[in-house]
Design a protein around this motif. Sequence first.
Motif, PDB file in Angstrom:
ATOM      1  N   MET A   1       0.813  -1.181   0.000  1.00 35.08           N
ATOM      2  CA  MET A   1       0.000   0.000   0.000  1.00 35.08           C
ATOM      3  C   MET A   1       0.863   1.255   0.000  1.00 35.08           C
ATOM      4  N   LEU A   2       1.885   1.281   0.856  1.00 28.96           N
ATOM      5  CA  LEU A   2       2.697   2.492   0.960  1.00 28.96           C
ATOM      6  C   LEU A   2       3.468   2.791  -0.318  1.00 28.96           C
ATOM      7  N   SER A   3       3.887   1.755  -1.016  1.00 33.57           N
ATOM      8  CA  SER A   3       4.609   2.022  -2.267  1.00 33.57           C
ATOM      9  C   SER A   3       3.686   2.698  -3.279  1.00 33.57           C
ATOM     10  N   GLY A   4       2.438   2.296  -3.321  1.00 32.11           N
ATOM     11  CA  GLY A   4       1.477   2.941  -4.218  1.00 32.11           C
ATOM     12  C   GLY A   4       1.200   4.382  -3.826  1.00 32.11           C
ATOM     13  N   VAL A   5       1.129   4.637  -2.532  1.00 27.08           N
ATOM     14  CA  VAL A   5       0.894   5.997  -2.044  1.00 27.08           C
ATOM     15  C   VAL A   5       2.089   6.881  -2.371  1.00 27.08           C
ATOM     16  N   ARG A   6       3.296   6.365  -2.118  1.00 26.28           N
ATOM     17  CA  ARG A   6       4.498   7.156  -2.399  1.00 26.28           C
ATOM     18  C   ARG A   6       4.638   7.466  -3.883  1.00 26.28           C
ATOM     19  N   MET A   7       4.377   6.478  -4.712  1.00 27.59           N
ATOM     20  CA  MET A   7       4.477   6.699  -6.146  1.00 27.59           C
ATOM     21  C   MET A   7       3.410   7.701  -6.608  1.00 27.59           C
ATOM     22  N   SER A   8       2.221   7.601  -6.064  1.00 30.95           N
ATOM     23  CA  SER A   8       1.152   8.532  -6.427  1.00 30.95           C
ATOM     24  C   SER A   8       1.498   9.952  -6.013  1.00 30.95           C
ATOM     25  N   SER A  51      -7.683   5.884  -0.125  1.00 28.51           N
ATOM     26  CA  SER A  51      -6.736   6.846  -0.689  1.00 28.51           C
ATOM     27  C   SER A  51      -7.236   7.375  -2.028  1.00 28.51           C
ATOM     28  N   ARG A  52      -7.853   6.529  -2.808  1.00 26.13           N
ATOM     29  CA  ARG A  52      -8.419   6.977  -4.084  1.00 26.13           C
ATOM     30  C   ARG A  52      -9.491   8.036  -3.844  1.00 26.13           C
ATOM     31  N   ALA A  53     -10.338   7.807  -2.860  1.00 27.30           N
ATOM     32  CA  ALA A  53     -11.398   8.769  -2.565  1.00 27.30           C
ATOM     33  C   ALA A  53     -10.816  10.101  -2.101  1.00 27.30           C
ATOM     34  N   GLY A  54      -9.747  10.050  -1.339  1.00 24.73           N
ATOM     35  CA  GLY A  54      -9.114  11.280  -0.876  1.00 24.73           C
ATOM     36  C   GLY A  54      -8.485  12.079  -1.998  1.00 24.73           C
ATOM     37  N   TRP A  55      -7.876  11.404  -2.957  1.00 18.71           N
ATOM     38  CA  TRP A  55      -7.231  12.107  -4.066  1.00 18.71           C
ATOM     39  C   TRP A  55      -8.232  12.630  -5.088  1.00 18.71           C
TER      40      TRP A  55
END
Length: 65
Positions: A1-8, A51-55
């Motif tokens: 999960m964190l790798s996806g957040v960092r990349m985003s 996280s998708r909803a937040g972005w």
Amino acid sequence: MLSGVRMSRHYIGPMRQKNWGRIVFISSESALQIPRKMIHYGMTKTAQLASRAGWRRPRPEPALR
């Protein structure tokens, strides 16, 4: 999960400047109906949805000082 957040986080700024771009997280039914033996997997998928909803929400532009 964190790798996806960092990349985003890395790519979302330039995408907003260009007013174009997409971030795709592959989700599954496990985000909504978490299997008993795979709670860790269901939590990861639920976090991706959150996280998708937040972005997706528009952010106000920062005030210039």
